[in-house]
Design a protein around this motif. Structure first.
Motif, mmCIF file in Angstrom:
data_model
loop_
_atom_site.group_PDB
_atom_site.id
_atom_site.type_symbol
_atom_site.label_atom_id
_atom_site.label_comp_id
_atom_site.label_asym_id
_atom_site.label_seq_id
_atom_site.Cartn_x
_atom_site.Cartn_y
_atom_site.Cartn_z
ATOM 1 N N LEU A 454 0.907 -1.137 0.129
ATOM 2 C CA LEU A 454 -0.067 -0.064 0.146
ATOM 3 C C LEU A 454 0.775 1.214 -0.020
ATOM 4 O O LEU A 454 0.586 2.179 -0.581
ATOM 5 C CB LEU A 454 -0.922 -0.070 1.207
ATOM 6 C CG LEU A 454 -2.017 -1.077 1.290
ATOM 7 C CD1 LEU A 454 -2.943 -1.007 2.348
ATOM 8 C CD2 LEU A 454 -3.051 -0.759 -0.134
ATOM 9 N N GLU A 457 2.159 1.842 -3.403
ATOM 10 C CA GLU A 457 1.221 2.345 -4.443
ATOM 11 C C GLU A 457 0.830 3.791 -4.298
ATOM 12 O O GLU A 457 0.681 4.650 -5.131
ATOM 13 C CB GLU A 457 0.184 1.466 -4.330
ATOM 14 C CG GLU A 457 0.392 0.121 -4.891
ATOM 15 C CD GLU A 457 0.656 0.072 -6.454
ATOM 16 O OE1 GLU A 457 0.111 1.106 -7.146
ATOM 17 O OE2 GLU A 457 1.018 -0.800 -6.931
ATOM 18 N N LEU A 476 -7.987 -0.981 -4.378
ATOM 19 C CA LEU A 476 -6.397 -1.346 -4.214
ATOM 20 C C LEU A 476 -6.388 -2.149 -2.949
ATOM 21 O O LEU A 476 -5.320 -3.280 -3.128
ATOM 22 C CB LEU A 476 -5.599 0.109 -3.849
ATOM 23 C CG LEU A 476 -4.229 -0.227 -3.622
ATOM 24 C CD1 LEU A 476 -3.283 -0.717 -4.911
ATOM 25 C CD2 LEU A 476 -3.438 1.338 -3.342
ATOM 26 N N VAL A 480 -4.440 -5.811 -3.593
ATOM 27 C CA VAL A 480 -3.379 -6.138 -3.294
ATOM 28 C C VAL A 480 -3.420 -7.499 -2.114
ATOM 29 O O VAL A 480 -2.596 -8.298 -2.282
ATOM 30 C CB VAL A 480 -2.674 -5.123 -2.136
ATOM 31 C CG1 VAL A 480 -1.535 -5.378 -1.369
ATOM 32 C CG2 VAL A 480 -2.344 -3.905 -3.093
ATOM 33 N N HIS A 555 -4.108 1.898 -10.419
ATOM 34 C CA HIS A 555 -3.901 3.127 -9.414
ATOM 35 C C HIS A 555 -2.566 3.463 -9.500
ATOM 36 O O HIS A 555 -2.007 4.550 -8.761
ATOM 37 C CB HIS A 555 -4.295 2.731 -7.974
ATOM 38 C CG HIS A 555 -5.554 2.112 -7.843
ATOM 39 N ND1 HIS A 555 -6.758 2.893 -7.738
ATOM 40 C CD2 HIS A 555 -5.932 0.926 -7.531
ATOM 41 C CE1 HIS A 555 -7.701 2.067 -7.531
ATOM 42 N NE2 HIS A 555 -7.512 1.098 -7.494
ATOM 43 N N SER A 556 -1.834 3.092 -10.391
ATOM 44 C CA SER A 556 -0.447 3.784 -10.608
ATOM 45 C C SER A 556 -0.426 5.246 -11.095
ATOM 46 O O SER A 556 -1.452 5.550 -11.642
ATOM 47 C CB SER A 556 0.403 3.048 -11.638
ATOM 48 O OG SER A 556 0.542 1.429 -10.957
#
Length: 575
Positions: A454, A457, A476, A480, A555-556
């Protein structure tokens, strides 16, 4: 210094004892203790330790007929029953104050970068170590190391009590202590006793931490003064027990109580049964049939129906505190309870008799001047973040960023970690904490993997204005956790129920992160509601890549658009 008064329907007793017996703090009437009620006429003589056993049970049934509840604790029981789960946890911390301290353990890697108050946790030195399949020896039962030492024994008889070695569990003693072996051993004993009390606020001469009780008795005057001065806590030391009366952590600082055998969190109903039973036990005969106690509870509070599981949790907690010698495995009315009234009277620490309602009690218990309030956060919680402090508390911490924590590090043998967002006191020995991260269990391993990813990210880039908290998309978290379970679950032998029920894994992993102060819920009204990642979480992730390559995940961060005819920003930086 103004010190919080604690009362439950109380009378003051001179001498610093919980019930008028000898052997208290011995500081005269200025440290008077609090008694829930006076000792009954059929109780033991002053200074005499009651002997448990059925031999003293004569007339107990008749005495039980006269059971009457303490009004303050009865009022508290109703507040618990009406409270929400989070408020009930806060109320327990405020009224009983029996929660342990909680600290991060692993130190930041040496040489990983600057370690001063201007550096953010987001980009500062980390304590990261690969979590996958990390195997370590099982730790002993959590608690402060015990010390067996005779008064005339040499210093070597007290293991780990002398001057610490660099990077070890104990901080090196100061020059004055190093110059005199007797002073050094006394300082080590005081530190062991202080850590024991902060981890276990109720210590008895015959309990699981009995080895440390002589040290508390030996240094009771010094400990009483230091706890009062630094934390505003009242310490009562009698011939058979020592009680550090903690003051609660305020609204939202919940330390939930759990069943000592199963670990199941207390519900508001279980807290209510605990307070109701205690209201009767503070003035009960030493031998009390369980059926009579249940009957008296029904009579005192007919509206508080006893759920069997909640009643069992309450009795188990009282047995764990040694108020009851043993809790019956089943609610057998014929079972006879052995009651320690002295310990029953030592359990209440908060002021229900002075409060208007549950919220007022929580506020009153935690009220303190800024210096005391900040030091309590440092001593009891993983990190004191400026965003969580009031304006005057934040101003005090800014003025005393170095000297404020130093007094506690010397007192408790901790290491200070100063960052732009706040201060954390670390305990590399993992003794002065009830939770450990990193940990040895499957859930702790999965949780550490989760927080590492987390942070990688959503961690802000250098120069971005992030503050203490960063939002975590729900998708996310789910993604993950799914990746972690698929990648490491079966090879690492994780529990199959977690692998089959990802919802349970998510719930318990987020709960552990929240209790360690690494995530927090988004404020009410936030859309969509969710979680916020807190800056100290970055200490458990790999060091920040100051020039990260753009990712391809959902979410990058995207690659910044390139200017025609010029290389991209990252290409320029790398060149």
């Amino acid at each position: 210094m103004e010190q919080q008064e604690y009362a439950t329907g109380t009378t003051r007793v001179a001498g610093g004892t919980s019930d008028g017996r000898e052997g208290g703090a011995r500081r005269g009437t200025t440290d008077a203790g609090i008694a829930v009620r006076g000792v009954r006429p059929d109780g033991p003589q002053e200074g005499a330790r009651p002997e448990h056993g059925r031999a003293r049970a004569g007339g107990s049934a008749g005495a039980a007929e006269g059971l009457s509840p303490d009004p303050g604790l009865l009022r508290l029981a109703h507040w618990f029953a009406e409270a929400s789960p989070g408020t009930a946890d806060d109320l327990c911390a405020a009224s009983f104050g029996l929660y342990p301290a909680r600290h991060f353990g692993v130190l930041a890697e040496p040489g990983a970068g600057p370690a001063d108050a201007e550096v953010s946790w987001w980009h500062g030195p980390t304590a990261h170590a690969p979590a996958v399949l990390r195997l370590r020896e099982a730790r002993p039962v959590r608690g402060v190391r015990r010390a067996r030492r005779d008064a005339d024994a040499p210093d070597a008889a007290l293991p780990d009590a002398g001057a610490g070695r660099p990077g070890r569990h104990r901080k090196p003693e100061r020059s004055r202590a190093a110059a005199c072996p007797l002073d050094r051993s006394a300082a080590a004993e005081r530190r062991i006793a202080a850590r024991l009390l902060l981890a276990h606020p109720l210590v008895t001469a015959a309990g699981p931490h009995a080895d440390g009780f002589p040290l508390i008795r030996r240094h009771r005057d010094w400990l009483t003064e230091r706890f009062d001065t630094l934390l505003g806590y009242r310490l009562v030391v009698g011939p058979w027990h020592a009680r550090l009366c903690k003051a609660g952590l305020g609204p939202g600082g919940a330390r939930r109580l759990e069943h000592p055998g199963t670990g199941v969190p207390f519900t508001p109903g279980a807290y209510a049964q605990l307070a109701l039973a205690l209201a009767l036990l503070v003035d009960a005969p030493e031998e009390l049939p369980l059926g009579r106690l249940l009957e008296a509870m029904d009579t005192a509070a007919p509206g508080l129906a006893a759920d069997p599981a909640e009643l069992a949790a309450a009795l188990a907690a009282l047995a764990d505190w040694q108020v009851l010698t043993e809790a019956p495995a089943q609610a057998d009315p014929a079972a006879v309870l052995t009651v320690d009234r002295e310990l029953a009277r030592a359990v209440p620490a908060g002021p229900p008799a002075l409060a208007d309602d549950a919220a007022d009690l929580i506020r009153r218990a935690a009220a303190a001047e800024p210096a005391i309030a900040v030091r309590r956060r440092l001593a009891e919680t993983p990190a004191a973040l400026g965003a969580d402090l009031t304006e005057d508390q934040r101003a005090w911490l800014d003025r005393h960023r170095h000297t404020g924590p130093a007094a506690l590090t010397d007192f408790l043998g901790l290491e200070a970690e100063l960052r732009a967002e706040g201060v954390a006191l670390l305990d590399p020995a993992d003794e002065l904490t009830d939770l450990a991260l990193p940990g040895t269990g499957m859930l702790a391993q999965a949780t550490l993997l989760l927080v590492e990813r987390l942070v990688e990210e959503v961690r802000p880039l250098p120069g971005e204005s992030a503050g203490t908290d960063v939002s975590i998309p729900d998708a996310l978290i789910d993604g993950v956790l799914g990746d972690i379970a698929d990648e490491y679950g079966l090879p690492a032998g994780w529990r199959r129920d977690y692998l089959a029920d990802r919802t349970a894994l998510r719930r318990d992993a987020l709960d552990l992160l929240q209790r360690m102060g690494l995530i927090t819920r988004a404020p009410l009204g936030t859309r969509p509601p969710g979680w916020l990642l807190r800056a100290p979480a970055a200490r458990y992730a790999p060091a920040a890549d100051l020039l990260p390559a753009p990712g391809t995940g959902r979410h990058s961060r995207p690659e910044p658009p390139a200017v025609p005819g010029q290389p991209g920003p990252r290409t320029q930086q790398r060149a």
